[in-house]
Scaffold this motif. Structure first.
Motif, PDB file in Angstrom:
ATOM      1  N   GLN A  34       0.823  -1.203   0.000  1.00 11.83           N
ATOM      2  CA  GLN A  34       0.000   0.000   0.000  1.00 11.83           C
ATOM      3  C   GLN A  34       0.859   1.256   0.000  1.00 11.83           C
ATOM      4  O   GLN A  34       0.488   2.264  -0.612  1.00 11.83           O
ATOM      5  CB  GLN A  34      -0.963  -0.022   1.185  1.00 11.83           C
ATOM      6  CG  GLN A  34      -2.025  -1.092   1.037  1.00 11.83           C
ATOM      7  CD  GLN A  34      -2.951  -1.197   2.234  1.00 11.83           C
ATOM      8  OE1 GLN A  34      -2.771  -0.545   3.252  1.00 11.83           O
ATOM      9  NE2 GLN A  34      -3.960  -2.052   2.116  1.00 11.83           N
ATOM     10  N   GLN A  35       2.015   1.211   0.645  1.00 13.80           N
ATOM     11  CA  GLN A  35       2.913   2.368   0.650  1.00 13.80           C
ATOM     12  C   GLN A  35       3.434   2.662  -0.758  1.00 13.80           C
ATOM     13  O   GLN A  35       3.587   3.820  -1.134  1.00 13.80           O
ATOM     14  CB  GLN A  35       4.087   2.142   1.616  1.00 13.80           C
ATOM     15  CG  GLN A  35       5.067   3.298   1.652  1.00 13.80           C
ATOM     16  CD  GLN A  35       4.402   4.664   1.906  1.00 13.80           C
ATOM     17  OE1 GLN A  35       3.534   4.786   2.751  1.00 13.80           O
ATOM     18  NE2 GLN A  35       4.817   5.674   1.181  1.00 13.80           N
ATOM     19  N   THR A  38       0.630   4.393  -2.501  1.00  8.31           N
ATOM     20  CA  THR A  38       0.520   5.738  -1.935  1.00  8.31           C
ATOM     21  C   THR A  38       1.620   6.644  -2.481  1.00  8.31           C
ATOM     22  O   THR A  38       1.359   7.800  -2.842  1.00  8.31           O
ATOM     23  CB  THR A  38       0.579   5.675  -0.390  1.00  8.31           C
ATOM     24  OG1 THR A  38      -0.539   4.903   0.068  1.00  8.31           O
ATOM     25  CG2 THR A  38       0.532   7.059   0.226  1.00  8.31           C
ATOM     26  N   ASP A  42       1.275  10.140  -4.339  1.00  7.87           N
ATOM     27  CA  ASP A  42       1.945  11.313  -3.753  1.00  7.87           C
ATOM     28  C   ASP A  42       2.819  11.991  -4.807  1.00  7.87           C
ATOM     29  O   ASP A  42       2.825  13.218  -4.920  1.00  7.87           O
ATOM     30  CB  ASP A  42       2.799  10.917  -2.542  1.00  7.87           C
ATOM     31  CG  ASP A  42       1.974  10.598  -1.309  1.00  7.87           C
ATOM     32  OD1 ASP A  42       0.759  10.896  -1.289  1.00  7.87           O
ATOM     33  OD2 ASP A  42       2.560  10.038  -0.352  1.00  7.87           O
TER      34      ASP A  42
END
Length: 157
Positions: A34-35, A38, A42
């Motif tokens: 998930q990072q 993300t 971003d």
């Protein structure tokens, strides 16, 4: 209240709460997957094509699935280099894709993310749909190998 009924209610409450507590705690691999997703968004919000590129596996593929109202949907291959150039080219409005991680599945070095999203140009709603990501775990971490999404302006959350 009598003791057996109190005990039964307590067991029921604890049993019902256990799956919720378990579902809220993501595994370290799920969190790492998930990072990566993300970080992709971003970078897009910041207009930082280098940041976006770092989230992609070599040979990554982007597809869009949608169409104009009244026409059958069609599958479109999107140019990654064109996308990265567009992200990195200054634009007046922030590209803000707001995703929710609905499902994240991980098996060894393969992961799949299913994420509803809403896309905004600055503060103005543009469209919504679902993103589907396929990620692979390489020597330097989780990387996006494939993205496919749907796009529509109606029936959003």
């Amino acid at each position: 209240m009598n003791q057996p009924l109190t005990s039964l209610l307590l067991v029921g409450v604890l049993t019902a709460a256990t799956p919720v507590a378990h579902a809220q705690k993501a595994s370290p691999e799920t969190a790492a997957v998930q990072q990566t997703v993300t970080a992709f968004f971003d970078g897009m919000r910041r207009g930082d094509s280098t940041m976006v590129r770092r989230t992609l596996a070599p040979g990554a593929v982007f597809h869009g699935f949608g169409g104009k109202p009244g026409q059958p949907p069609k599958l479109e291959i999107e140019s990654i280099n064109g996308f990265l150039k567009a992200v990195g080219t200054p634009h007046a409005e922030v590209w803000d894709e707001r995703v929710q991680f609905e499902h994240t599945l991980v098996d060894a070095n393969l992961a799949s993310v299913w994420a509803p999203y809403e896309f905004y140009l600055g503060s103005k709603f543009s469209h919504c749909g679902y993103d589907s990501f396929q990620l692979v775990k390489l020597a330097d971490g989780w990387k996006i190998a494939h993205i496919i999404d749907t796009r529509r302006k109606e029936k959003c959350k």
